[in-house]
Design a protein around this motif. Structure first.
Motif, PDB file in Angstrom:
ATOM      1  N   PHE A 110      20.200  11.648  17.978  1.00  0.00           N
ATOM      2  CA  PHE A 110      18.886  12.104  17.508  1.00  0.00           C
ATOM      3  C   PHE A 110      18.617  11.614  16.086  1.00  0.00           C
ATOM      4  O   PHE A 110      17.488  11.240  15.745  1.00  0.00           O
ATOM      5  CB  PHE A 110      18.770  13.619  17.588  1.00  0.00           C
ATOM      6  CG  PHE A 110      18.670  14.149  18.991  1.00  0.00           C
ATOM      7  CD1 PHE A 110      17.689  13.682  19.853  1.00  0.00           C
ATOM      8  CD2 PHE A 110      19.552  15.107  19.463  1.00  0.00           C
ATOM      9  CE1 PHE A 110      17.582  14.158  21.148  1.00  0.00           C
ATOM     10  CE2 PHE A 110      19.447  15.593  20.758  1.00  0.00           C
ATOM     11  CZ  PHE A 110      18.470  15.117  21.612  1.00  0.00           C
ATOM     12  N   LEU A 111      19.653  11.629  15.246  1.00  0.00           N
ATOM     13  CA  LEU A 111      19.496  11.132  13.877  1.00  0.00           C
ATOM     14  C   LEU A 111      19.176   9.639  13.888  1.00  0.00           C
ATOM     15  O   LEU A 111      18.372   9.156  13.089  1.00  0.00           O
ATOM     16  CB  LEU A 111      20.772  11.404  13.078  1.00  0.00           C
ATOM     17  CG  LEU A 111      20.774  10.985  11.600  1.00  0.00           C
ATOM     18  CD1 LEU A 111      19.652  11.689  10.844  1.00  0.00           C
ATOM     19  CD2 LEU A 111      22.133  11.298  10.971  1.00  0.00           C
ATOM     20  N   LEU A 112      19.788   8.905  14.788  1.00  0.00           N
ATOM     21  CA  LEU A 112      19.508   7.477  14.911  1.00  0.00           C
ATOM     22  C   LEU A 112      18.049   7.244  15.297  1.00  0.00           C
ATOM     23  O   LEU A 112      17.424   6.290  14.842  1.00  0.00           O
ATOM     24  CB  LEU A 112      20.432   6.851  15.962  1.00  0.00           C
ATOM     25  CG  LEU A 112      20.381   5.336  16.123  1.00  0.00           C
ATOM     26  CD1 LEU A 112      20.842   4.637  14.843  1.00  0.00           C
ATOM     27  CD2 LEU A 112      21.244   4.892  17.299  1.00  0.00           C
ATOM     28  N   HIS A 113      17.511   8.117  16.150  1.00  0.00           N
ATOM     29  CA  HIS A 113      16.095   8.034  16.514  1.00  0.00           C
ATOM     30  C   HIS A 113      15.236   8.119  15.255  1.00  0.00           C
ATOM     31  O   HIS A 113      14.291   7.341  15.080  1.00  0.00           O
ATOM     32  CB  HIS A 113      15.746   9.158  17.492  1.00  0.00           C
ATOM     33  CG  HIS A 113      14.326   9.176  17.938  1.00  0.00           C
ATOM     34  ND1 HIS A 113      13.299   9.628  17.127  1.00  0.00           N
ATOM     35  CD2 HIS A 113      13.734   8.817  19.112  1.00  0.00           C
ATOM     36  CE1 HIS A 113      12.155   9.538  17.770  1.00  0.00           C
ATOM     37  NE2 HIS A 113      12.385   9.049  18.978  1.00  0.00           N
ATOM     38  N   GLY A 114      15.543   9.066  14.399  1.00  0.00           N
ATOM     39  CA  GLY A 114      14.955   9.099  13.068  1.00  0.00           C
ATOM     40  C   GLY A 114      13.733   9.965  12.867  1.00  0.00           C
ATOM     41  O   GLY A 114      13.412  10.315  11.727  1.00  0.00           O
ATOM     42  N   ASN A 115      13.036  10.341  13.931  1.00  0.00           N
ATOM     43  CA  ASN A 115      11.856  11.180  13.755  1.00  0.00           C
ATOM     44  C   ASN A 115      12.297  12.613  13.471  1.00  0.00           C
ATOM     45  O   ASN A 115      13.033  13.207  14.270  1.00  0.00           O
ATOM     46  CB  ASN A 115      10.980  11.121  15.002  1.00  0.00           C
ATOM     47  CG  ASN A 115       9.685  11.908  14.840  1.00  0.00           C
ATOM     48  OD1 ASN A 115       9.678  13.124  14.954  1.00  0.00           O
ATOM     49  ND2 ASN A 115       8.599  11.201  14.578  1.00  0.00           N
ATOM     50  N   PRO A 116      11.847  13.216  12.363  1.00  0.00           N
ATOM     51  CA  PRO A 116      12.301  14.568  12.003  1.00  0.00           C
ATOM     52  C   PRO A 116      12.034  15.610  13.090  1.00  0.00           C
ATOM     53  O   PRO A 116      12.851  16.518  13.293  1.00  0.00           O
ATOM     54  CB  PRO A 116      11.503  14.881  10.732  1.00  0.00           C
ATOM     55  CG  PRO A 116      11.170  13.543  10.159  1.00  0.00           C
ATOM     56  CD  PRO A 116      10.963  12.645  11.328  1.00  0.00           C
ATOM     57  N   LEU A 117      10.894  15.480  13.785  1.00  0.00           N
ATOM     58  CA  LEU A 117      10.574  16.445  14.837  1.00  0.00           C
ATOM     59  C   LEU A 117      11.555  16.330  16.000  1.00  0.00           C
ATOM     60  O   LEU A 117      12.038  17.348  16.534  1.00  0.00           O
ATOM     61  CB  LEU A 117       9.143  16.211  15.325  1.00  0.00           C
ATOM     62  CG  LEU A 117       8.629  17.192  16.399  1.00  0.00           C
ATOM     63  CD1 LEU A 117       8.595  18.610  15.838  1.00  0.00           C
ATOM     64  CD2 LEU A 117       7.248  16.769  16.893  1.00  0.00           C
ATOM     65  N   VAL A 118      11.874  15.101  16.387  1.00  0.00           N
ATOM     66  CA  VAL A 118      12.831  14.878  17.482  1.00  0.00           C
ATOM     67  C   VAL A 118      14.211  15.369  17.079  1.00  0.00           C
ATOM     68  O   VAL A 118      14.925  15.983  17.884  1.00  0.00           O
ATOM     69  CB  VAL A 118      12.868  13.386  17.876  1.00  0.00           C
ATOM     70  CG1 VAL A 118      14.057  13.099  18.793  1.00  0.00           C
ATOM     71  CG2 VAL A 118      11.569  12.985  18.566  1.00  0.00           C
ATOM     72  N   ILE A 119      14.603  15.115  15.837  1.00  0.00           N
ATOM     73  CA  ILE A 119      15.909  15.588  15.356  1.00  0.00           C
ATOM     74  C   ILE A 119      15.984  17.114  15.438  1.00  0.00           C
ATOM     75  O   ILE A 119      16.957  17.674  15.966  1.00  0.00           O
ATOM     76  CB  ILE A 119      16.163  15.112  13.912  1.00  0.00           C
ATOM     77  CG1 ILE A 119      16.258  13.592  13.858  1.00  0.00           C
ATOM     78  CG2 ILE A 119      17.451  15.743  13.361  1.00  0.00           C
ATOM     79  CD1 ILE A 119      16.296  13.024  12.443  1.00  0.00           C
ATOM     80  N   ALA A 120      14.951  17.787  14.932  1.00  0.00           N
ATOM     81  CA  ALA A 120      14.951  19.257  14.910  1.00  0.00           C
ATOM     82  C   ALA A 120      14.927  19.834  16.319  1.00  0.00           C
ATOM     83  O   ALA A 120      15.719  20.726  16.654  1.00  0.00           O
ATOM     84  CB  ALA A 120      13.751  19.762  14.102  1.00  0.00           C
ATOM     85  N   ILE A 121      14.022  19.327  17.166  1.00  0.00           N
ATOM     86  CA  ILE A 121      13.920  19.851  18.536  1.00  0.00           C
ATOM     87  C   ILE A 121      15.161  19.512  19.339  1.00  0.00           C
ATOM     88  O   ILE A 121      15.724  20.365  20.046  1.00  0.00           O
ATOM     89  CB  ILE A 121      12.659  19.294  19.234  1.00  0.00           C
ATOM     90  CG1 ILE A 121      11.393  19.832  18.573  1.00  0.00           C
ATOM     91  CG2 ILE A 121      12.666  19.643  20.719  1.00  0.00           C
ATOM     92  CD1 ILE A 121      10.107  19.256  19.126  1.00  0.00           C
ATOM     93  N   GLY A 122      15.610  18.261  19.239  1.00  0.00           N
ATOM     94  CA  GLY A 122      16.762  17.825  20.027  1.00  0.00           C
ATOM     95  C   GLY A 122      18.033  18.585  19.685  1.00  0.00           C
ATOM     96  O   GLY A 122      18.702  19.138  20.563  1.00  0.00           O
ATOM     97  N   VAL A 123      18.363  18.630  18.394  1.00  0.00           N
ATOM     98  CA  VAL A 123      19.590  19.321  17.976  1.00  0.00           C
ATOM     99  C   VAL A 123      19.488  20.810  18.284  1.00  0.00           C
ATOM    100  O   VAL A 123      20.440  21.419  18.795  1.00  0.00           O
ATOM    101  CB  VAL A 123      19.853  19.088  16.475  1.00  0.00           C
ATOM    102  CG1 VAL A 123      21.036  19.940  15.999  1.00  0.00           C
ATOM    103  CG2 VAL A 123      20.142  17.614  16.202  1.00  0.00           C
TER     104      VAL A 123
END
Length: 249
Positions: A110-123
């Motif tokens: 998710f961090l590699l993806h880089g979008n803060p929203l994706v990181i927060a939702i995914g994790v």
């Protein structure tokens, strides 16, 4: 709330091999990866390096876990099940070390993806799903192992790594590299392919694609190499190359 989480945990446990990748795929399709972080190429490079380091840390943790004491996480008929209460190896350091390793892998992706929203939702979503699974497993383990399991819970944390227990937990044990290859090669392969695919996706949607073609070709070649290595290991496994010798009583 906990009762509902236990019910969800049994569902997630049964369908995690289909459900977890689908969630990642859906998030990545709905929100394309960030091509630049804070408008800085250097920051993006540091973010990429940190993400890969987190994924590798998760795989390294899984390697130590499986190398010393392996437990079958697939359950029985896709339901939570354990024949024995495993407390040695990394299971003497943390009650769920494989799941901690998995969370590190997912966090890195998710961090590699880089979008803060994706990181927060995914994790956040994966942490919730794993907590549900752990609650479901704990109910089963307490019902089947009683006081022995409750004593284990008092001595070993659910998620934290109590590293001071490690030396005592592996006392008399030897690291089994063959078992690591046989049991975890598919996880390593999936993590590497996820890293490479995310990078390809990120650069494919970036501006000035002409300047990225050589990098995309390198990524594609690495994906092919990982795929061939995975197929080779699978071939040797099917022919018994990693089979552990039976011990006579």
């Amino acid at each position: 709330m906990k009762t509902l989480m236990i019910q969800l945990g049994n569902f997630f446990f049964r369908y995690r091999n289909q459900f977890f990748p689908a969630i990642i795929l859906a998030l990545f399709i709905l929100v394309p990866p960030s091509t630049e972080m804070w408008g800085s190429g250097t920051a993006n490079l540091l973010k990429t390096a940190a993400a890969i380091a987190v994924v590798l840390a998760g795989l390294a943790l899984r390697t130590v876990v499986v190398g010393y004491a392996y437990i079958k996480r697939g359950g029985l008929n896709k339901r939570v099940y354990a024949k024995d209460l495993v407390t040695e190896g990394m299971f003497g350091v943390c009650r769920n070390p494989l799941y901690v390793g998995n969370m590190l892998v997912y966090t890195g992706i998710f961090l590699l993806h880089g979008n803060p929203l994706v990181i927060a939702i995914g994790v956040g979503l994966f942490a919730f799903m794993y907590q549900c699974i752990v609650y479901a497993e704990e109910v089963f383990l307490e019902q089947n192992f009683g006081e022995a399991y409750r004593a284990y819970c008092r001595d070993v944390p659910r998620w934290a790594l109590r590293l001071e227990n490690f030396r005592h937990s592996i006392d008399g044990m030897s690291f089994n590299f063959k078992r690591v290859v046989a049991k975890d090669y598919s996880t390593v392969s999936a993590a590497l392919l996820a890293i490479l695919a995310t990078e390809m996706y990120r650069f494919a949607i970036a501006e000035n694609l002409e300047h990225q073609r050589s990098y995309l070709l390198v990524l594609a070649a690495l994906m092919a190499l990982v795929g061939m290595a995975t197929a080779l290991v699978s071939h040797f496994k099917k022919h018994g190359a990693f089979r552990e010798p039976k011990t006579s009583l």
